[in-house]
Design an enzyme around this catalytic site. Structure first.
Site, PDB file in Angstrom:
ATOM      1  N   HIS A  72       0.834  -1.206   0.000  1.00 56.68           N
ATOM      2  CA  HIS A  72       0.000   0.000   0.000  1.00 56.68           C
ATOM      3  C   HIS A  72       0.863   1.248   0.000  1.00 56.68           C
ATOM      4  O   HIS A  72       1.850   1.327   0.715  1.00 56.68           O
ATOM      5  CB  HIS A  72      -0.886   0.037   1.249  1.00 56.68           C
ATOM      6  CG  HIS A  72      -2.022  -0.941   1.201  1.00 56.68           C
ATOM      7  ND1 HIS A  72      -3.159  -0.792   1.941  1.00 56.68           N
ATOM      8  CD2 HIS A  72      -2.191  -2.079   0.486  1.00 56.68           C
ATOM      9  CE1 HIS A  72      -3.984  -1.791   1.687  1.00 56.68           C
ATOM     10  NE2 HIS A  72      -3.416  -2.597   0.815  1.00 56.68           N
ATOM     11  N   TYR A 201      -9.301   4.811   8.082  1.00 53.01           N
ATOM     12  CA  TYR A 201      -9.433   5.142   9.505  1.00 53.01           C
ATOM     13  C   TYR A 201     -10.541   6.178   9.586  1.00 53.01           C
ATOM     14  O   TYR A 201     -10.356   7.311   9.139  1.00 53.01           O
ATOM     15  CB  TYR A 201      -8.130   5.728  10.052  1.00 53.01           C
ATOM     16  CG  TYR A 201      -6.998   4.718  10.202  1.00 53.01           C
ATOM     17  CD1 TYR A 201      -6.204   4.353   9.117  1.00 53.01           C
ATOM     18  CD2 TYR A 201      -6.715   4.148  11.438  1.00 53.01           C
ATOM     19  CE1 TYR A 201      -5.173   3.441   9.271  1.00 53.01           C
ATOM     20  CE2 TYR A 201      -5.677   3.235  11.599  1.00 53.01           C
ATOM     21  CZ  TYR A 201      -4.916   2.883  10.511  1.00 53.01           C
ATOM     22  OH  TYR A 201      -3.889   1.980  10.673  1.00 53.01           O
ATOM     23  N   PRO A 293      -3.553  -0.561  19.155  1.00 56.01           N
ATOM     24  CA  PRO A 293      -3.335  -0.960  17.763  1.00 56.01           C
ATOM     25  C   PRO A 293      -3.557   0.128  16.700  1.00 56.01           C
ATOM     26  O   PRO A 293      -3.283  -0.107  15.528  1.00 56.01           O
ATOM     27  CB  PRO A 293      -4.314  -2.119  17.562  1.00 56.01           C
ATOM     28  CG  PRO A 293      -5.342  -1.956  18.614  1.00 56.01           C
ATOM     29  CD  PRO A 293      -4.693  -1.269  19.766  1.00 56.01           C
ATOM     30  N   LYS A 297       1.488  -0.780  15.139  1.00 56.05           N
ATOM     31  CA  LYS A 297       2.921  -0.799  15.450  1.00 56.05           C
ATOM     32  C   LYS A 297       3.444  -1.989  16.250  1.00 56.05           C
ATOM     33  O   LYS A 297       4.660  -2.230  16.261  1.00 56.05           O
ATOM     34  CB  LYS A 297       3.280   0.475  16.240  1.00 56.05           C
ATOM     35  CG  LYS A 297       3.251   1.727  15.405  1.00 56.05           C
ATOM     36  CD  LYS A 297       4.436   1.768  14.474  1.00 56.05           C
ATOM     37  CE  LYS A 297       4.355   2.848  13.445  1.00 56.05           C
ATOM     38  NZ  LYS A 297       4.322   2.375  12.077  1.00 56.05           N
ATOM     39  N   TYR A 384       4.068   6.282  10.308  1.00 56.93           N
ATOM     40  CA  TYR A 384       3.256   5.135   9.891  1.00 56.93           C
ATOM     41  C   TYR A 384       4.074   4.118   9.089  1.00 56.93           C
ATOM     42  O   TYR A 384       3.956   2.912   9.307  1.00 56.93           O
ATOM     43  CB  TYR A 384       2.042   5.618   9.083  1.00 56.93           C
ATOM     44  CG  TYR A 384       0.947   4.579   9.013  1.00 56.93           C
ATOM     45  CD1 TYR A 384      -0.033   4.509  10.003  1.00 56.93           C
ATOM     46  CD2 TYR A 384       0.907   3.646   7.979  1.00 56.93           C
ATOM     47  CE1 TYR A 384      -1.024   3.537   9.959  1.00 56.93           C
ATOM     48  CE2 TYR A 384      -0.079   2.677   7.930  1.00 56.93           C
ATOM     49  CZ  TYR A 384      -1.045   2.633   8.925  1.00 56.93           C
ATOM     50  OH  TYR A 384      -2.019   1.663   8.886  1.00 56.93           O
TER      51      TYR A 384
HETATM   52  P1  RFL Z   1       2.942 -12.583  21.143  1.00 54.64           P
HETATM   53  O1  RFL Z   1       2.490 -12.578  19.756  1.00 54.64           O
HETATM   54  O2  RFL Z   1       1.960 -12.340  22.232  1.00 54.64           O
HETATM   55  O3  RFL Z   1       3.649 -13.987  21.372  1.00 54.64           O
HETATM   56  C1  RFL Z   1       4.003 -14.475  22.656  1.00 54.64           C
HETATM   57  C2  RFL Z   1       4.063 -15.979  22.590  1.00 54.64           C
HETATM   58  O4  RFL Z   1       4.491 -16.484  23.859  1.00 54.64           O
HETATM   59  C3  RFL Z   1       3.650 -17.561  24.239  1.00 54.64           C
HETATM   60  N1  RFL Z   1       3.721 -17.696  25.706  1.00 54.64           N
HETATM   61  C4  RFL Z   1       4.519 -18.558  26.340  1.00 54.64           C
HETATM   62  N2  RFL Z   1       5.391 -19.463  25.880  1.00 54.64           N
HETATM   63  C5  RFL Z   1       6.055 -20.203  26.801  1.00 54.64           C
HETATM   64  N3  RFL Z   1       5.877 -20.082  28.150  1.00 54.64           N
HETATM   65  C6  RFL Z   1       5.000 -19.190  28.643  1.00 54.64           C
HETATM   66  N4  RFL Z   1       4.815 -19.084  29.954  1.00 54.64           N
HETATM   67  C7  RFL Z   1       4.276 -18.366  27.737  1.00 54.64           C
HETATM   68  N5  RFL Z   1       3.357 -17.394  27.860  1.00 54.64           N
HETATM   69  C8  RFL Z   1       3.030 -16.989  26.634  1.00 54.64           C
HETATM   70  C9  RFL Z   1       2.302 -17.209  23.693  1.00 54.64           C
HETATM   71  O5  RFL Z   1       1.477 -18.355  23.556  1.00 54.64           O
HETATM   72  C10 RFL Z   1       2.682 -16.586  22.338  1.00 54.64           C
HETATM   73  O6  RFL Z   1       2.772 -17.564  21.333  1.00 54.64           O
HETATM   74  O7  RFL Z   1       4.124 -11.528  21.388  1.00 54.64           O
HETATM   75  P2  RFL Z   1       5.286 -11.054  20.363  1.00 54.64           P
HETATM   76  O8  RFL Z   1       5.955 -12.233  19.718  1.00 54.64           O
HETATM   77  O9  RFL Z   1       6.117 -10.090  21.132  1.00 54.64           O
HETATM   78  O10 RFL Z   1       4.519 -10.301  19.191  1.00 54.64           O
HETATM   79  C11 RFL Z   1       3.832  -9.103  19.426  1.00 54.64           C
HETATM   80  C12 RFL Z   1       2.636  -8.985  18.490  1.00 54.64           C
HETATM   81  O11 RFL Z   1       1.861 -10.174  18.558  1.00 54.64           O
HETATM   82  C13 RFL Z   1       1.745  -7.788  18.816  1.00 54.64           C
HETATM   83  O12 RFL Z   1       2.525  -6.668  19.160  1.00 54.64           O
HETATM   84  C14 RFL Z   1       0.824  -7.394  17.633  1.00 54.64           C
HETATM   85  O13 RFL Z   1      -0.109  -8.403  17.343  1.00 54.64           O
HETATM   86  C15 RFL Z   1       0.057  -6.095  17.923  1.00 54.64           C
HETATM   87  N6  RFL Z   1      -0.891  -5.713  16.864  1.00 54.64           N
HETATM   88  C16 RFL Z   1      -0.455  -5.086  15.713  1.00 54.64           C
HETATM   89  N7  RFL Z   1       0.847  -4.873  15.503  1.00 54.64           N
HETATM   90  C17 RFL Z   1       1.271  -4.339  14.314  1.00 54.64           C
HETATM   91  O14 RFL Z   1       2.484  -4.139  14.155  1.00 54.64           O
HETATM   92  N8  RFL Z   1       0.407  -4.007  13.287  1.00 54.64           N
HETATM   93  C18 RFL Z   1      -0.916  -4.207  13.424  1.00 54.64           C
HETATM   94  O15 RFL Z   1      -1.663  -3.958  12.471  1.00 54.64           O
HETATM   95  C19 RFL Z   1      -1.398  -4.730  14.676  1.00 54.64           C
HETATM   96  N9  RFL Z   1      -2.710  -4.936  14.838  1.00 54.64           N
HETATM   97  C20 RFL Z   1      -2.238  -5.982  17.004  1.00 54.64           C
HETATM   98  C21 RFL Z   1      -3.135  -5.574  15.963  1.00 54.64           C
HETATM   99  C22 RFL Z   1      -2.734  -6.663  18.103  1.00 54.64           C
HETATM  100  C23 RFL Z   1      -4.077  -6.912  18.197  1.00 54.64           C
HETATM  101  N10 RFL Z   1      -4.502  -7.619  19.324  1.00 54.64           N
HETATM  102  C24 RFL Z   1      -5.344  -8.737  19.257  1.00 54.64           C
HETATM  103  C25 RFL Z   1      -3.847  -7.387  20.603  1.00 54.64           C
HETATM  104  C26 RFL Z   1      -4.486  -5.809  16.041  1.00 54.64           C
HETATM  105  C27 RFL Z   1      -4.970  -6.452  17.170  1.00 54.64           C
HETATM  106  C28 RFL Z   1      -6.467  -6.641  17.237  1.00 54.64           C
HETATM  107  C1  PHB Z   2      -5.267  -4.918  10.904  1.00 56.06           C
HETATM  108  O1  PHB Z   2      -5.323  -5.123   9.671  1.00 56.06           O
HETATM  109  O2  PHB Z   2      -5.508  -5.810  11.723  1.00 56.06           O
HETATM  110  C2  PHB Z   2      -4.914  -3.571  11.408  1.00 56.06           C
HETATM  111  C3  PHB Z   2      -4.606  -2.572  10.503  1.00 56.06           C
HETATM  112  C4  PHB Z   2      -4.278  -1.292  10.976  1.00 56.06           C
HETATM  113  C5  PHB Z   2      -4.278  -1.051  12.336  1.00 56.06           C
HETATM  114  C6  PHB Z   2      -4.581  -2.062  13.239  1.00 56.06           C
HETATM  115  C7  PHB Z   2      -4.913  -3.329  12.776  1.00 56.06           C
HETATM  116  O3  PHB Z   2      -3.986   0.190  12.782  1.00 56.06           O
END
Ligand code: RFL
Ligand code: PHB
Length: 392
Positions: A72, A201, A293, A297, A384
């Site tokens: 994008h 957004y 979110p 980031k 961004y």
């Molecule tokens: P994770 O992905 O939470 O992975 C941690 C892993 O550790 C495991 N775990 C254990 N393993 C062993 N022993 C234990 N005691 C443990 N406890 C936990 C878990 O099962 C898991 O597999 O952390 P990590 O790797 O640091 O990654 C971070 C990302 O997942 C997170 O920052 C992003 O998903 C945030 N996020 C977004 N980030 C972006 O850069 N762009 C986005 O568009 C974006 N959108 C989002 C998001 C997060 C969202 N949610 C659900 C919080 C959208 C949403 C809705």
């Molecule tokens: C997503 O596609 O899940 C998404 C995109 C942009 C955001 C957060 C989540 O700011």
């Protein structure tokens, strides 16, 4: 068992770290409490900064992302019934973002580690990190009913916000900084082609809404809701009706609905611990910080931590130098706070607040300013697409 770096958690942080260390000849073992299937199907982030894409491609795990990821060049801010496009590429010298699901990145990294003969242990139990203040830290865990112990030189706590590594640091060492927003997102994944080629957004009087996607056939949509919102009060029809109202535009803009494949509620929180290291334990990604979110980031910030830690470990194993390891936290936190600022700012500007009409009007003025001033749009765009990576 013995390895050089013991990694707790097979999310994007732990898997990417294990992969990058392997490319530098450094051994690691990853332990994960969930199943491989769970890790590969958990729908979370979707937007990758250019720097994250470059890192994945340069390390040999970018082939499927290059085929299936959606590049994008801009995003749309919708308010007051009109669209205002932020030309990300035009404002940043050609940089782009790529829409490619986090679970796809996780699949690619798991495949790369397994193909390289890497040790990933899924479905372990009772993980404990021990002796991190000695030269021989250990990870203890149960595997298929047997107690195992992994001896390491270092431990990387990549176990997310609810993991065991951060709580393993003795009291008094870490300071937590946090802010809980009085709002949440209700997110759906729907089997319907995205109604827009670019992310929208939308800041509306009824609350914020976001249109994103995972593929040309799958839409990902979010609605601002209350943090204690009851999902049972949101049958699919109500979700689509509300989305339509919040995406309304002065001309007839239509949002087609389709089967909802997944739905969930995400709380909005900002959290940082400092330092991100205690002796031989390094906290990486969500284990050390959470951003709301709205700025897309979290995953990108996790990848930046991984890069800093990889380079520090590489320097240690090549020459024995520890200065980079000692600076891990300081280097990461500089970026973390800038990203916290951006994510907080995007969240405050775009959501309907509970702070009263005065603040809603300020936020509207800010949107007007951002979209009317090249300098202000550039500030949004450069954050961004991702701030430059600087690890000195
Ligand atoms: P994770 O992905 O939470 O992975 C941690 C892993 O550790 C495991 N775990 C254990 N393993 C062993 N022993 C234990 N005691 C443990 N406890 C936990 C878990 O099962 C898991 O597999 O952390 P990590 O790797 O640091 O990654 C971070 C990302 O997942 C997170 O920052 C992003 O998903 C945030 N996020 C977004 N980030 C972006 O850069 N762009 C986005 O568009 C974006 N959108 C989002 C998001 C997060 C969202 N949610 C659900 C919080 C959208 C949403 C809705
Ligand atoms: C997503 O596609 O899940 C998404 C995109 C942009 C955001 C957060 C989540 O700011």
């Amino acid at each position: 068992m013995r390895t050089q770096v013991g990694i707790v958690g097979a999310g994007p942080s732990g898997l990417l770290l294990s992969h990058l260390l392997h490319l530098r000849g450094i051994e690691s073992v990853v332990v994960e409490i969930r199943s491989r299937r769970y890790c590969e199907t958990r729908i979370r982030a979707g937007v990758l900064e250019q720097g994250t894409v470059d890192l994945l491609s340069a390390s040999g795990v970018g082939a499927r992302m290059a085929r299936e990821g959606l590049v994008h060049h801009g995003i749309v801010l919708r308010f007051g019934g009109r669209d205002h496009r932020i030309d990300l590429s035009g404002l940043t010298g050609g940089r782009t973002i790529t829409v490619y699901g986090q679970h796809e990145v996780v699949k690619d990294l798991i495949a790369a580690r397994l193909n390289a003969g890497g040790d990933l242990f899924f479905e372990v139990q009772d993980v404990e990190v021990l002796d991190v203040d000695t030269p021989a830290p250990r990870i203890r865990f149960g595997r298929a009913g047997t107690a195992e112990e992994l001896r390491c030189d270092f431990i990387a706590g990549c176990d997310g916000f609810h993991g065991v590594c951060r709580p393993a640091v003795p009291p008094g060492v870490l300071t937590a900084y946090e802010h809980a927003f009085p709002l949440a997102w209700l997110g759906i994944l729907a089997q319907v082609p995205p109604a827009s080629e670019e992310l929208i957004y939308s800041s509306h009087d009824r609350g914020f809404a976001l249109l994103s996607m995972r593929s040309p056939e799958l839409s990902r949509l979010y609605l601002q809701c209350a943090p204690d919102e009851d999902m049972n009060g949101w049958p699919d029809k109500r979700i689509w009706d509300e989305l339509r109202r919040r995406f309304e535009r002065d001309d007839a803009w239509t949002l087609r609905d389709g089967p909802v494949l997944q739905k969930g509620i995400t709380a909005m929180r900002s959290f940082v611990v400092a330092p991100m290291q205690y002796e031989r334990l390094f906290l990486v990604g969500d284990a050390a910080h959470i951003v709301p979110p709205t700025g897309a980031k979290g995953l990108n910030l996790a990848a930046a931590d991984v890069m800093v830690l990889t380079r520090a470990l590489e320097a240690f194993y090549a020459t024995g130098r520890t200065d980079r390891l000692a600076r891990y936290s300081e280097v990461c936190l500089r970026r973390v706070w800038k990203v916290q600022r951006f994510s907080w700012w995007m969240t405050s500007m775009l959501h309907r607040s509970n702070d009263g009409e005065f603040f809603d009007r300020l936020h509207r003025a800010e949107l007007d300013y951002i979209t009317g001033s090249r300098a202000a749009s550039t500030a949004l765009a450069e954050n961004y697409v991702g701030l430059p990576f600087d690890d000195d």
